[in-house]
Scaffold this active site. Structure first.
Site, PDB file in Angstrom:
ATOM      1  NE  ARG A  89      -4.500  -1.497   9.934  1.00 44.30           N
ATOM      2  CZ  ARG A  89      -3.457  -0.863   9.416  1.00 44.30           C
ATOM      3  NH1 ARG A  89      -3.541   0.402   9.121  1.00 44.30           N
ATOM      4  NH2 ARG A  89      -2.334  -1.509   9.214  1.00 44.30           N
ATOM      5  CE  LYS A 129      -2.195  -1.140   3.794  1.00 38.54           C
ATOM      6  NZ  LYS A 129      -1.486  -2.408   4.081  1.00 38.54           N
ATOM      7  NE  ARG A 177       7.073  -2.230   6.106  1.00 39.80           N
ATOM      8  CZ  ARG A 177       5.754  -2.362   6.126  1.00 39.80           C
ATOM      9  NH1 ARG A 177       5.019  -1.798   5.202  1.00 39.80           N
ATOM     10  NH2 ARG A 177       5.173  -3.062   7.069  1.00 39.80           N
ATOM     11  NE  ARG A 198       5.943  -0.145  10.132  1.00 39.03           N
ATOM     12  CZ  ARG A 198       4.769  -0.277   9.517  1.00 39.03           C
ATOM     13  NH1 ARG A 198       4.606   0.251   8.312  1.00 39.03           N
ATOM     14  NH2 ARG A 198       3.785  -0.922  10.077  1.00 39.03           N
ATOM     15  NE  ARG A 250       1.906  -4.789  11.284  1.00 36.86           N
ATOM     16  CZ  ARG A 250       3.012  -4.535  10.582  1.00 36.86           C
ATOM     17  NH1 ARG A 250       4.185  -4.962  11.023  1.00 36.86           N
ATOM     18  NH2 ARG A 250       2.945  -3.874   9.475  1.00 36.86           N
TER      19      ARG A 250
HETATM   20  P1  ADP Z   1       2.087  -1.864   3.194  1.00 33.67           P
HETATM   21  O1  ADP Z   1       2.086  -0.353   3.175  1.00 33.67           O
HETATM   22  O2  ADP Z   1       0.887  -2.454   2.502  1.00 33.67           O
HETATM   23  O3  ADP Z   1       2.295  -2.448   4.556  1.00 33.67           O
HETATM   24  P2  ADP Z   1       4.629  -1.585   1.750  1.00 33.67           P
HETATM   25  O4  ADP Z   1       4.283  -0.755   0.560  1.00 33.67           O
HETATM   26  O5  ADP Z   1       5.373  -0.911   2.835  1.00 33.67           O
HETATM   27  O6  ADP Z   1       3.320  -2.350   2.328  1.00 33.67           O
HETATM   28  O7  ADP Z   1       5.428  -2.860   1.213  1.00 33.67           O
HETATM   29  C1  ADP Z   1       5.926  -3.848   2.119  1.00 33.67           C
HETATM   30  C2  ADP Z   1       7.304  -4.313   1.651  1.00 33.67           C
HETATM   31  O8  ADP Z   1       7.152  -5.060   0.437  1.00 33.67           O
HETATM   32  C3  ADP Z   1       8.252  -3.153   1.348  1.00 33.67           C
HETATM   33  O9  ADP Z   1       9.551  -3.532   1.744  1.00 33.67           O
HETATM   34  C4  ADP Z   1       8.164  -3.010  -0.188  1.00 33.67           C
HETATM   35  O10 ADP Z   1       9.380  -2.522  -0.745  1.00 33.67           O
HETATM   36  C5  ADP Z   1       7.880  -4.434  -0.630  1.00 33.67           C
HETATM   37  N1  ADP Z   1       6.997  -4.503  -1.798  1.00 33.67           N
HETATM   38  C6  ADP Z   1       5.942  -3.688  -2.106  1.00 33.67           C
HETATM   39  N2  ADP Z   1       5.360  -4.067  -3.265  1.00 33.67           N
HETATM   40  C7  ADP Z   1       6.046  -5.149  -3.704  1.00 33.67           C
HETATM   41  C8  ADP Z   1       5.932  -6.008  -4.862  1.00 33.67           C
HETATM   42  N3  ADP Z   1       4.969  -5.803  -5.780  1.00 33.67           N
HETATM   43  N4  ADP Z   1       6.814  -7.037  -4.966  1.00 33.67           N
HETATM   44  C9  ADP Z   1       7.772  -7.244  -4.020  1.00 33.67           C
HETATM   45  N5  ADP Z   1       7.936  -6.476  -2.933  1.00 33.67           N
HETATM   46  C10 ADP Z   1       7.085  -5.439  -2.763  1.00 33.67           C
HETATM   47  P1  AMP Z   2       0.563   0.572   9.066  1.00 31.62           P
HETATM   48  O1  AMP Z   2       1.611   1.626   8.970  1.00 31.62           O
HETATM   49  O2  AMP Z   2      -0.663   0.881   8.224  1.00 31.62           O
HETATM   50  O3  AMP Z   2       1.098  -0.822   8.823  1.00 31.62           O
HETATM   51  O4  AMP Z   2       0.029   0.602  10.585  1.00 31.62           O
HETATM   52  C1  AMP Z   2       0.891   0.302  11.659  1.00 31.62           C
HETATM   53  C2  AMP Z   2       0.068   0.095  12.912  1.00 31.62           C
HETATM   54  O5  AMP Z   2      -0.616   1.310  13.255  1.00 31.62           O
HETATM   55  C3  AMP Z   2      -1.034  -0.978  12.825  1.00 31.62           C
HETATM   56  O6  AMP Z   2      -0.554  -2.299  13.061  1.00 31.62           O
HETATM   57  C4  AMP Z   2      -1.989  -0.499  13.926  1.00 31.62           C
HETATM   58  O7  AMP Z   2      -1.508  -0.851  15.219  1.00 31.62           O
HETATM   59  C5  AMP Z   2      -1.900   1.026  13.805  1.00 31.62           C
HETATM   60  N1  AMP Z   2      -2.924   1.554  12.878  1.00 31.62           N
HETATM   61  C6  AMP Z   2      -2.705   2.184  11.694  1.00 31.62           C
HETATM   62  N2  AMP Z   2      -3.866   2.531  11.124  1.00 31.62           N
HETATM   63  C7  AMP Z   2      -4.852   2.115  11.954  1.00 31.62           C
HETATM   64  C8  AMP Z   2      -6.272   2.155  11.902  1.00 31.62           C
HETATM   65  N3  AMP Z   2      -6.930   2.695  10.857  1.00 31.62           N
HETATM   66  N4  AMP Z   2      -6.958   1.603  12.946  1.00 31.62           N
HETATM   67  C9  AMP Z   2      -6.323   1.059  13.988  1.00 31.62           C
HETATM   68  N5  AMP Z   2      -4.990   0.967  14.095  1.00 31.62           N
HETATM   69  C10 AMP Z   2      -4.251   1.489  13.092  1.00 31.62           C
END
Ligand code: ADP
Ligand code: AMP
Length: 214
Positions: A88, A13, A127, A160, A171
């Site tokens: 969420r 995302k 990541r 993170r 998660r």
């Molecule tokens: P989210 O925001 O949904 O938690 P991220 O965009 O941070 O996910 O992506 C999670 C990890 O996967 C990051 O390290 C990113 O670089 C990697 N990633 C994202 N899209 C892809 C893809 N299409 N193929 C492989 N790795 C990906």
């Molecule tokens: P994210 O960066 O989207 O992966 O979110 C990291 C963490 O923040 C999640 O695992 C939750 O603990 C908290 N969080 C983010 N967005 C929300 C939401 N909309 N509702 C509840 N918790 C959230």
């Protein structure tokens, strides 16, 4: 364009959000980023949210909805926005609908990035994020040119604290139990677009871009 990005942790995302906001010129609103900023700054919200985030649980709805409504009320969200990581829960989705309704706004699309749960842990654990500009990398799938250094701004990359296997597994479970019902919620409203998130990052974006313009 008023958009939501939906998908499990590690689906891509944040990665795709960076492309979408550039092309469609809308602000990127990530509730996870808002919480991490508050934790870093030691605010009251950050202190309240930290224990939930560290254990992979959701921050309570009562703390989330208000900050999103405040953010959406800012001037730069007038013409559109991209919500990433919100809503969420069904409660959050209903509360967002009510807020938008009261303000004469409607969502255009919900982009649902689909990735097999087996791939998510490796994605999240690998990541890395830039401390300065927030750009996202992956040690294997999207590495920076110089290890530990951001390609865009030379900032330092970090992992993170909730991107460790056990917390990521929590998660994913929380996503399945509490967030995945939103797929049905937005399908019924006929605004959900499914995107195959298991392709290369560029191809995933191509599919999103075509779907949003279609
Ligand atoms: P989210 O925001 O949904 O938690 P991220 O965009 O941070 O996910 O992506 C999670 C990890 O996967 C990051 O390290 C990113 O670089 C990697 N990633 C994202 N899209 C892809 C893809 N299409 N193929 C492989 N790795 C990906
Ligand atoms: P994210 O960066 O989207 O992966 O979110 C990291 C963490 O923040 C999640 O695992 C939750 O603990 C908290 N969080 C983010 N967005 C929300 C939401 N909309 N509702 C509840 N918790 C959230």
């Amino acid at each position: 364009m008023k958009l939501i990005l939906l998908g499990p942790p590690g689906a891509g995302k944040g990665t795709q959000a960076a492309n979408i906001v550039k092309e469609f010129a809308i602000p990127h609103i990530s509730t996870g980023d808002i919480f991490r900023k508050n934790i870093k700054e030691g605010t009251e919200l950050g202190v309240k949210a930290k224990s939930f985030i560290d254990s992979g649980k959701l921050v309570p709805d009562s703390l989330v909805c208000e900050i999103v409504e405040d953010r959406l009320s800012e001037e730069d969200c007038k013409e559109g926005f991209l919500l990433d990581g919100f809503p969420r829960t069904v409660f959050q989705a209903e509360s967002l609908d009510k807020f938008l309704n009261e303000n004469g706004k409607t969502l255009n699309k919900v982009v649902n990035i689909k990735v097999d749960p087996d791939l998510l842990v490796e994605r999240a654990v690998g990541r890395r994020i830039c401390k300065s500009c927030g750009a996202t990398y992956h040690i294997k799938y999207n590495p920076s040119k110089v290890e530990g250094v951001c390609d865009l701004c030379d900032g330092e990359l970090y992992q993170r604290s909730d991107d460790v296997a056990e917390t990521v597994e929590n998660r994913i479970k929380v996503y399945i139990d509490e967030t995945s019902p939103l797929i049905d919620y937005y399908t019924k409203k006929e605004i959900l677009i499914d995107i195959d998130g298991q392709q290369d990052i560029d191809k995933v974006y191509k599919d999103i871009s075509v779907a949003l313009k279609g």
